[in-house]
Structures are given as structure tokens and as C-alpha cells.
Design a protein around this motif. Structure first.
Motif, PDB file in Angstrom:
ATOM      1  N   SER A  21     -19.873 -16.327  16.621  1.00  0.00           N
ATOM      2  CA  SER A  21     -20.028 -17.321  15.559  1.00  0.00           C
ATOM      3  C   SER A  21     -18.654 -17.710  15.034  1.00  0.00           C
ATOM      4  CB  SER A  21     -20.892 -16.748  14.430  1.00  0.00           C
ATOM      5  OG  SER A  21     -21.115 -17.706  13.437  1.00  0.00           O
ATOM      6  N   SER A  22     -18.195 -18.902  15.396  1.00  0.00           N
ATOM      7  CA  SER A  22     -16.868 -19.354  14.990  1.00  0.00           C
ATOM      8  C   SER A  22     -16.875 -20.075  13.649  1.00  0.00           C
ATOM      9  CB  SER A  22     -16.276 -20.286  16.057  1.00  0.00           C
ATOM     10  OG  SER A  22     -16.192 -19.637  17.298  1.00  0.00           O
ATOM     11  N   PHE A  23     -17.956 -20.824  13.368  1.00  0.00           N
ATOM     12  CA  PHE A  23     -18.034 -21.635  12.157  1.00  0.00           C
ATOM     13  C   PHE A  23     -19.368 -21.444  11.440  1.00  0.00           C
ATOM     14  CE2 PHE A  23     -15.028 -23.724  14.970  1.00  0.00           C
ATOM     15  CZ  PHE A  23     -13.956 -23.959  14.123  1.00  0.00           C
ATOM     16  N   GLY A  24     -19.910 -20.235  11.525  1.00  0.00           N
ATOM     17  CA  GLY A  24     -21.145 -19.923  10.826  1.00  0.00           C
ATOM     18  C   GLY A  24     -22.405 -20.279  11.578  1.00  0.00           C
ATOM     19  N   GLU A  25     -22.291 -20.706  12.837  1.00  0.00           N
ATOM     20  CA  GLU A  25     -23.464 -21.184  13.563  1.00  0.00           C
ATOM     21  C   GLU A  25     -24.487 -20.096  13.888  1.00  0.00           C
ATOM     22  OE1 GLU A  25     -20.070 -21.227  16.705  1.00  0.00           O
ATOM     23  OE2 GLU A  25     -20.315 -21.249  14.517  1.00  0.00           O
ATOM     24  N   LEU A  26     -24.102 -18.825  13.760  1.00  0.00           N
ATOM     25  CA  LEU A  26     -25.058 -17.729  13.934  1.00  0.00           C
ATOM     26  C   LEU A  26     -25.408 -17.075  12.603  1.00  0.00           C
ATOM     27  CD1 LEU A  26     -23.878 -15.941  17.220  1.00  0.00           C
ATOM     28  CD2 LEU A  26     -25.751 -17.568  16.898  1.00  0.00           C
ATOM     29  N   GLY A  27     -25.207 -17.794  11.517  1.00  0.00           N
ATOM     30  CA  GLY A  27     -25.558 -17.253  10.205  1.00  0.00           C
ATOM     31  C   GLY A  27     -24.693 -16.070   9.846  1.00  0.00           C
ATOM     32  N   ASN A  28     -25.323 -14.983   9.449  1.00  0.00           N
ATOM     33  CA  ASN A  28     -24.595 -13.774   9.057  1.00  0.00           C
ATOM     34  C   ASN A  28     -24.160 -12.930  10.244  1.00  0.00           C
ATOM     35  OD1 ASN A  28     -24.769 -14.322   6.282  1.00  0.00           O
ATOM     36  ND2 ASN A  28     -26.837 -13.449   6.183  1.00  0.00           N
ATOM     37  N   LEU A  29     -24.541 -13.318  11.447  1.00  0.00           N
ATOM     38  CA  LEU A  29     -24.116 -12.594  12.638  1.00  0.00           C
ATOM     39  C   LEU A  29     -22.731 -13.095  13.043  1.00  0.00           C
ATOM     40  CD1 LEU A  29     -27.388 -12.823  14.787  1.00  0.00           C
ATOM     41  CD2 LEU A  29     -26.693 -10.962  13.276  1.00  0.00           C
ATOM     42  N   GLN A  30     -21.715 -12.330  12.811  1.00  0.00           N
ATOM     43  CA  GLN A  30     -20.381 -12.740  13.211  1.00  0.00           C
ATOM     44  C   GLN A  30     -20.234 -12.711  14.731  1.00  0.00           C
ATOM     45  OE1 GLN A  30     -18.030 -14.073  11.178  1.00  0.00           O
ATOM     46  NE2 GLN A  30     -19.719 -13.957   9.709  1.00  0.00           N
ATOM     47  N   SER A  31     -20.855 -11.744  15.346  1.00  0.00           N
ATOM     48  CA  SER A  31     -20.888 -11.675  16.806  1.00  0.00           C
ATOM     49  C   SER A  31     -22.094 -10.832  17.210  1.00  0.00           C
ATOM     50  CB  SER A  31     -19.602 -11.057  17.371  1.00  0.00           C
ATOM     51  OG  SER A  31     -19.448  -9.725  16.929  1.00  0.00           O
ATOM     52  N   ALA A  32     -22.683 -11.200  18.327  1.00  0.00           N
ATOM     53  CA  ALA A  32     -23.848 -10.473  18.831  1.00  0.00           C
ATOM     54  C   ALA A  32     -23.803 -10.509  20.350  1.00  0.00           C
ATOM     55  CB  ALA A  32     -25.139 -11.101  18.304  1.00  0.00           C
ATOM     56  N   PHE A  33     -22.766  -9.889  20.904  1.00  0.00           N
ATOM     57  CA  PHE A  33     -22.589  -9.928  22.346  1.00  0.00           C
ATOM     58  C   PHE A  33     -23.300  -8.783  23.065  1.00  0.00           C
ATOM     59  CE2 PHE A  33     -18.943 -12.852  21.675  1.00  0.00           C
ATOM     60  CZ  PHE A  33     -19.329 -13.816  22.583  1.00  0.00           C
ATOM     61  N   ASP A  34     -23.856  -7.849  22.314  1.00  0.00           N
ATOM     62  CA  ASP A  34     -24.544  -6.748  22.979  1.00  0.00           C
ATOM     63  C   ASP A  34     -26.022  -7.047  23.206  1.00  0.00           C
ATOM     64  OD1 ASP A  34     -24.941  -6.740  20.260  1.00  0.00           O
ATOM     65  OD2 ASP A  34     -25.184  -4.567  20.115  1.00  0.00           O
ATOM     66  N   LYS A  35     -26.623  -7.819  22.302  1.00  0.00           N
ATOM     67  CA  LYS A  35     -28.044  -8.138  22.430  1.00  0.00           C
ATOM     68  C   LYS A  35     -28.394  -9.310  21.530  1.00  0.00           C
ATOM     69  CE  LYS A  35     -28.920  -4.044  21.046  1.00  0.00           C
ATOM     70  NZ  LYS A  35     -29.619  -2.757  20.708  1.00  0.00           N
ATOM     71  N   PHE A  36     -29.528  -9.943  21.799  1.00  0.00           N
ATOM     72  CA  PHE A  36     -30.040 -10.966  20.898  1.00  0.00           C
ATOM     73  C   PHE A  36     -30.441 -10.318  19.581  1.00  0.00           C
ATOM     74  CE2 PHE A  36     -30.614 -13.679  24.656  1.00  0.00           C
ATOM     75  CZ  PHE A  36     -30.244 -14.907  24.130  1.00  0.00           C
ATOM     76  N   GLN A  37     -29.976 -10.896  18.464  1.00  0.00           N
ATOM     77  CA  GLN A  37     -30.240 -10.348  17.149  1.00  0.00           C
ATOM     78  C   GLN A  37     -31.106 -11.330  16.356  1.00  0.00           C
ATOM     79  OE1 GLN A  37     -29.320  -7.389  16.162  1.00  0.00           O
ATOM     80  NE2 GLN A  37     -27.557  -6.774  17.386  1.00  0.00           N
ATOM     81  N   TYR A  38     -32.016 -10.781  15.585  1.00  0.00           N
ATOM     82  CA  TYR A  38     -32.914 -11.597  14.769  1.00  0.00           C
ATOM     83  C   TYR A  38     -32.139 -12.311  13.663  1.00  0.00           C
ATOM     84  CZ  TYR A  38     -36.443 -12.724  11.233  1.00  0.00           C
ATOM     85  OH  TYR A  38     -37.220 -13.362  10.298  1.00  0.00           O
ATOM     86  N   MET A  39     -32.454 -13.581  13.424  1.00  0.00           N
ATOM     87  CA  MET A  39     -31.857 -14.361  12.347  1.00  0.00           C
ATOM     88  C   MET A  39     -32.952 -14.804  11.384  1.00  0.00           C
ATOM     89  SD  MET A  39     -29.194 -16.787  14.499  1.00  0.00           S
ATOM     90  CE  MET A  39     -28.813 -17.762  13.044  1.00  0.00           C
ATOM     91  N   SER A  40     -32.794 -14.466  10.142  1.00  0.00           N
ATOM     92  CA  SER A  40     -33.764 -14.897   9.128  1.00  0.00           C
ATOM     93  C   SER A  40     -33.579 -16.388   8.845  1.00  0.00           C
ATOM     94  CB  SER A  40     -33.560 -14.098   7.836  1.00  0.00           C
ATOM     95  OG  SER A  40     -34.444 -14.543   6.836  1.00  0.00           O
ATOM     96  N   THR A  41     -34.686 -17.117   8.768  1.00  0.00           N
ATOM     97  CA  THR A  41     -34.632 -18.554   8.493  1.00  0.00           C
ATOM     98  C   THR A  41     -35.610 -18.905   7.378  1.00  0.00           C
ATOM     99  OG1 THR A  41     -36.390 -19.182  10.049  1.00  0.00           O
ATOM    100  CG2 THR A  41     -34.155 -18.948  10.936  1.00  0.00           C
TER     101      THR A  41
END
Length: 392
Positions: free
Chosen positions: A192-212
Motif C-alpha cells: 500500500s503506497s498511498f493508502g489503497e489497502l486501507g490500514n494494511l501497509q503491506s500484505a505480501f504473505d497472504k490475503f488479509q481481510y479489509m473492513s469496509t
């Protein structure tokens, strides 16, 4: 692949920059304006249209492929036929600079250096779908354990995703990716360079849940990606966006980046029912049920000189040029384009837009419903694994 019957023989084409290369000796393209682009003679029926960063690829009914733009390190602003034809062609997907071809026997072919190269035959496992984006250097393949090629391959951990759900969409930005499941949940992966993954700064190990905020509000019917932003369309016609916003593609009222999903709205289109979305590099396109297309952020630049700042955020100050209305909102740009029966749909690449004729939009509602439901039933399968190919 869906057929896009052409009732006209042209596209309307525009980029975000000037193009110096001419179509021929007597005709030039001004990339900052809408240009009429004639299609190849044998492309009256188009099965698939895909866009990369700076190119368009058409697949006609004979499974012949034509490209236009900057492709394979060549810049040609006229149609070129690719040196490949295969009657077993099932699907094509464009990444930033490459074209991938899925065959009916589940071979994945990459077109590179003016020839096709088979990466791997996956018919023992089967491919549910492949996905990428016009500004992504990644290709996602579902239900594949390994890929034998000179490309980097990584198996992705999907343990955080409910196995009872199915994948509906994967949207690929530059280095961040959103996965939408049939349970209306979104999972993020990548950087996540500009907030596009929300609170996930990086998630390169697995898909992480994002609250919406819309998980229980309305069904997600589409998700699209720009370079560093995502746009989500709900069945209710409401649009949410997240990420890079320096020219208003996520929120038209400022230039701040957003690390949470925010409604993309403005008096111009908030009373409209939005039923299609697209993204360019730093732009968002909203298409309404009443056949208006709103280009937000990254627009056709030649028209911006006609815009006037409206400090009161009223929408009555505009200039109209060939049916295009341009508005300025706090330094950001919105362009309103009236689509027609001849040109009824929009497609966005990395740095270009096309307006074209999509015959699927002219089908009866009952036929559209039948085809949508049938397509869903065919694709309704659970997944085991997702692999990602990194392109260099």
C-alpha cells in the motif's frame, strides 16, 4: 468471451498526453482530444477488447488479434495484426506491457518479442480465471500450484479467506490487489503506497481481510483499479473509492489520499444511478443508467482549458465542447459526456480512454438477466489456490 457487435466501424480514442505519431501521412492524432479511430476491416464483430498501459488489443470472431498504441516497445498508432491465431483461444488479459492468452485446454500463452510462448499447460488442475490490470505487472491465476516459466511465480496463502465463499473479482493496481468474495467481503494483498489497502501497509504473505462500510450495505457488483487507487461499485448504484487522490479520482473535493473507503459523490452525478465503472492511471469513470459518462480526475486534457473554477461548488458554470461539459471543483476536474446509441460504452487503459459500441448493452433485460445468471452458475466453484506471476 463476450461478443461486442460493432454497429459502427470506429472508436473514439483519447489519451492523457499528446501523440506525435500520425495514423498515416495525411492524418495526425492529437492525443488530448477525442479522435475517430477506424477499426480493422474484419473486426466488425469483436469478441474481446483489453487495454494495457498504452495499448489496445482486439480479438475478432476469427480469433485474430490486433493492437494499437505502444506495445512490445513499438509505438504504432494504427492497427497491427499480431502474429498469432488460435481457434482454441478462450480469453485474453492485458497487463502493463504484456498480453496473456488463455487457451481452451488451459494453457497460458504470453505474447512477447513478436511471437507467442507457452508458459505452462494447466489442464490437469484447470483454471478458474486469470486476472490483471492495465497498470499492473502481475498476473493472478486461480487454482494453480506451480508455473514453469522464466517468470517469478509465487503461491499465495488464502487461509484467511472463508473457503465456503467463491472469488467474484480480483482488481490489480500497480502493487496492490483487492479480492472480492461471494460473501461481499474484500481482502487485500501487496503493498500500500498511498493508502489503497486501507490500514494494511503491506500484505505480501497472504490475503488479509479489509473492513469496509458497505459489506452489509449492498452487494459489490464490480471493482476496478488505477495505478494506486481502487473503485468499488455497489448494486445500489453507490460508488466507493480508496487510495491515491492527487487530482480527485477518489474524492473530488480535495487532493488528499484516502486510506479508507469513501463515497465518490458530487451533485453532478449523485442523483444518477451508476451501473458501470472504469479506472485509468489517476482517473475514474462513472457511467450512468441514463447513458452519461463522468470522467473524474484524469481527463482529456485539451478540454481543461475551458474550465472555470466554481468556488461555490455550484454546477452551473461550464463550457460545452461537442457534447462534453467540463467542471472544476476545488482544483479537480469532472467531465460529463453524453453517450449515444452509436457510442454507448467506455473502456479505460492506463493512459487512454476509448468510447465504443457495446452490443451487449442493447440486449433485452430478460436476456441480460438470463446470461448473467447462467454465467454465474458456470463460474460458481470453490477455489483451492491462487498463484501470482511477477513480470519483469
Amino acid at each position: 468471451m463476450e461478443r461486442h457487435q460493432q454497429t459502427c466501424d470506429t472508436f473514439l480514442f483519447a489519451t492523457n498526453n499528446f501523440i506525435d505519431t500520425g495514423l498515416n501521412k495525411n492524418e495526425k492524432i492529437d492525443g488530448t482530444k477525442w479522435n475517430t479511430l477506424k477499426l480493422p476491416k474484419n473486426c466488425k464483430i469483436i469478441k474481446k477488447i483489453v487495454c494495457g498501459a498504452q495499448f489496445i488489443v482486439l480479438c475478432n470472431e476469427q480469433n485474430e488479434l490486433y493492437y494499437f498504441g505502444n506495445f512490445e516497445n513499438k509505438t504504432n498508432y494504427f492497427w497491427n495484426k499480431l502474429n498469432i491465431k488460435n481457434n482454441n483461444l478462450k480469453n485474453i488479459v492485458a497487463t502493463y506491457s504484456n498480453l496473456f492468452i488463455q487457451l481452451k485446454n488451459d494453457c497460458i500463452v504470453i505474447y512477447r518479442n513478436e511471437k507467442s510462448q507457452i508458459l505452462q499447460n494447466f489442464n490437469k488442475r484447470g483454471i478458474k480465471f486469470i486476472a490483471s490490470g492495465p497498470l499492473s505487472n502481475y498476473l493472478f491465476i486461480t487454482d494453480i500450484y506451480e508455473v514453469l516459466s522464466n517468470l517469478t511465480v509465487k503461491k499465495i496463502d488464502t487461509s484467511k479467506i472463508d473457503k465456503k465463499s467463491t472469488i467474484k473479482f480480483i482488481a490489480c493496481a500497480s502493487a496492490a490487489f483487492l479480492l472480492v468474495t461471494s460473501y461481499n467481503k474484500i481482502y487485500g494483498y501487496g503493498s500500500s503506497s498511498f493508502g489503497e489497502l486501507g490500514n494494511l501497509q503491506s500484505a505480501f504473505d497472504k490475503f488479509q481481510y479489509m473492513s469496509t462500510p458497505f459489506e452489509k450495505e449492498s452487494e459489490i457488483v464490480d471493482v476496478k483499479s488505477g495505478y494506486y487507487h481502487f473503485v468499488v461499485l455497489l448494486k445500489s448504484g453507490i460508488v466507493y473509492a480508496i487510495g491515491y487522490n492527487n487530482i480527485g479520482a477518489v474524492n473530488v473535493y480535495n487532493q488528499n489520499n484516502f486510506n479508507y473507503f469513501i463515497k465518490l459523490t458530487h451533485p453532478l452525478f449523485e442523483i444518477e444511478f451508476i451501473n458501470r465503472i472504469h479506472c485509468s492511471s489517476r482517473g475514474t469513470v462513472l457511467i450512468t443508467k441514463n447513458n452519461y459518462a463522468y470522467f473524474i480526475g484524469e481527463v482529456v486534457y485539451a478540454l481543461t482549458g475551458y474550465e472555470r473554477e466554481d468556488n461555490n461548488d455550484r454546477i452551473n458554470n461550464s463550457m460545452i465542447d461537442n457534447g462534453i461539459e467540463s467542471y472544476k471543483v476545488n482544483g479537480n476536474t469532472i467531465q460529463k459526456v453524453k453517450l449515444s446509441d452509436e457510442y454507448n460504452d467506455v473502456l479505460a487503459g492506463g493512459w487512454h480512454y476509448i468510447i465504443y459500441n457495446n452490443s451487449n448493452l442493447n440486449k433485452s433485460k430478460s436476456l441480460q438477466y438470463f446470461e448473467t445468471k447462467l454465467s454465474y452458475l458456470i463460474k460458481e466453484q470453490h477455489y483451492n489456490d491462487i498463484s501470482i506471476i511477477t513480470l519483469y
